[in-house]
Design an enzyme around this catalytic site. Sequence first.
Site, PDB file in Angstrom:
ATOM      1  N   CYS A 114      72.937   0.290 105.894  1.00 36.09           N
ATOM      2  CA  CYS A 114      73.772   1.293 105.208  1.00 36.09           C
ATOM      3  C   CYS A 114      75.145   0.747 104.854  1.00 36.09           C
ATOM      4  O   CYS A 114      75.801   1.250 103.945  1.00 36.09           O
ATOM      5  CB  CYS A 114      73.893   2.535 106.072  1.00 36.09           C
ATOM      6  SG  CYS A 114      72.291   3.174 106.538  1.00 36.09           S
ATOM      7  N   HIS A 261      78.974   6.794 102.892  1.00 35.96           N
ATOM      8  CA  HIS A 261      77.529   6.559 102.866  1.00 35.96           C
ATOM      9  C   HIS A 261      76.846   7.900 103.123  1.00 35.96           C
ATOM     10  O   HIS A 261      77.238   8.640 104.027  1.00 35.96           O
ATOM     11  CB  HIS A 261      77.162   5.537 103.949  1.00 35.96           C
ATOM     12  CG  HIS A 261      75.711   5.580 104.313  1.00 35.96           C
ATOM     13  ND1 HIS A 261      74.711   5.486 103.380  1.00 35.96           N
ATOM     14  CD2 HIS A 261      75.090   5.745 105.516  1.00 35.96           C
ATOM     15  CE1 HIS A 261      73.540   5.575 103.986  1.00 35.96           C
ATOM     16  NE2 HIS A 261      73.737   5.738 105.278  1.00 35.96           N
ATOM     17  N   ASN A 291      69.025   9.956 102.082  1.00 36.70           N
ATOM     18  CA  ASN A 291      69.773   8.782 102.535  1.00 36.70           C
ATOM     19  C   ASN A 291      69.115   7.538 101.934  1.00 36.70           C
ATOM     20  O   ASN A 291      67.983   7.205 102.288  1.00 36.70           O
ATOM     21  CB  ASN A 291      69.745   8.766 104.065  1.00 36.70           C
ATOM     22  CG  ASN A 291      70.457   7.591 104.690  1.00 36.70           C
ATOM     23  OD1 ASN A 291      70.619   6.551 104.066  1.00 36.70           O
ATOM     24  ND2 ASN A 291      70.857   7.743 105.931  1.00 36.70           N
TER      25      ASN A 291
END
Length: 334
Positions: A114, A261, A291
């Site tokens: 990430c 993020h 995500n």
Amino acid sequence: MYHSKITGIGHYVPENVITNADLEKLMDTSDAWITERTGIKERRFFNPDKDTVASMSAHASRMAIERAGLEVKDIEFIVLATITPDYFFPGSGVLLQRELGLEGIGALDLRNACSGFIYGLSVADQFIKTGMYKNVLVVGAEIQSSLMEMNNRGRNVSVIFGDGAGAAVLQASNDKGKGILSTHLHADGRFAEELYVKDPGSSRHPEERVSPQLMESPSIRAHMNGNMVFKHAVVRFQEVIQEALDANGFQKQDIDLLVPHQANLRISNYLQEQLGLADQKVYNNIMRYGNTTAASIPIALSEAWAEGLLKEDQLICLAAFGSGFTWASALIRF
Ligand code: UT7
């Protein structure tokens, strides 16, 4: 010394929209649970006949290059962040380079999950500052849907993640006080197994590395200790944002737009509250894409760009946390 400016941002998401209702048919979950715990309403899953990490990256890159007012041939170096490469090796960086017809230029692969896009920005920024390159492409792209266990055992992971790609063009500039002001990178490998895909790894015995038994094992799917990841995320996000502000002598209120993020809407909302930022100062699109790991920040930036939210002189803060654990931030004066 040169500074790096982001002069173009682009993104690509697969056409295939998977709603929470679609997931209800595959596992014991509900739209209410997913919405309440994560904020996600839908995500995109790749089309195996059409989408690869390299092809999605190329779409996003072309948009970024066009928005920068450049031509593909102007790109001198590629940094591609992905934890879901098309092949075991080589990395997808060279495949993206091939898709763009940029034979000969360097292509670096990053596997920082990430935080990968911010790690990539940082690497590109150093190359530009030293005068090595003037135009660098930084990409984050993931195909995660094929790693998920679409059943009750995998439901705490599989409802969260999605596929997509985002890209940014970094260019050398003499504009002092503009562009990337600083980047901050961290990792703590003690927590590597809290969010990971174990197999097929190179350190297994050759005869069991890709055995038929392994193909049935959950170890080839994503595993996440969600509670622990969540607890570390909220702490590290705050720390690394504060670190970026301190390094540049800014206060929380100076941030014009925080692009975190897109891990979980609850994490973004918590950060917003802790930083005391108004709704319009935090960009969220996890509702639409889930995500997307290394792709999430550049996809969000690309949408913010299209919405006219990235205006000249604005102070933009990027922050990420994820597998590794890794976490990172960047402060950018547009
Ligand atoms: O991008 C990298 C960083 N990643 C993150 O930051 C993600 C961090 N973690 C999270 O976002 C959250 O931990 C999750 C969204 C993954 C899970 O939310 P949670 O509030 O931590 O739920 P939980 O794992 O504590 O589970 C609560 C309950 C459990 O049932 P019991 O034991 O209370 O009966 C789970 O079995 O919810 C159950 N559950 C589900 N129920 C419906 C877990 N997954 C699901 C599901 N649908 N998909």
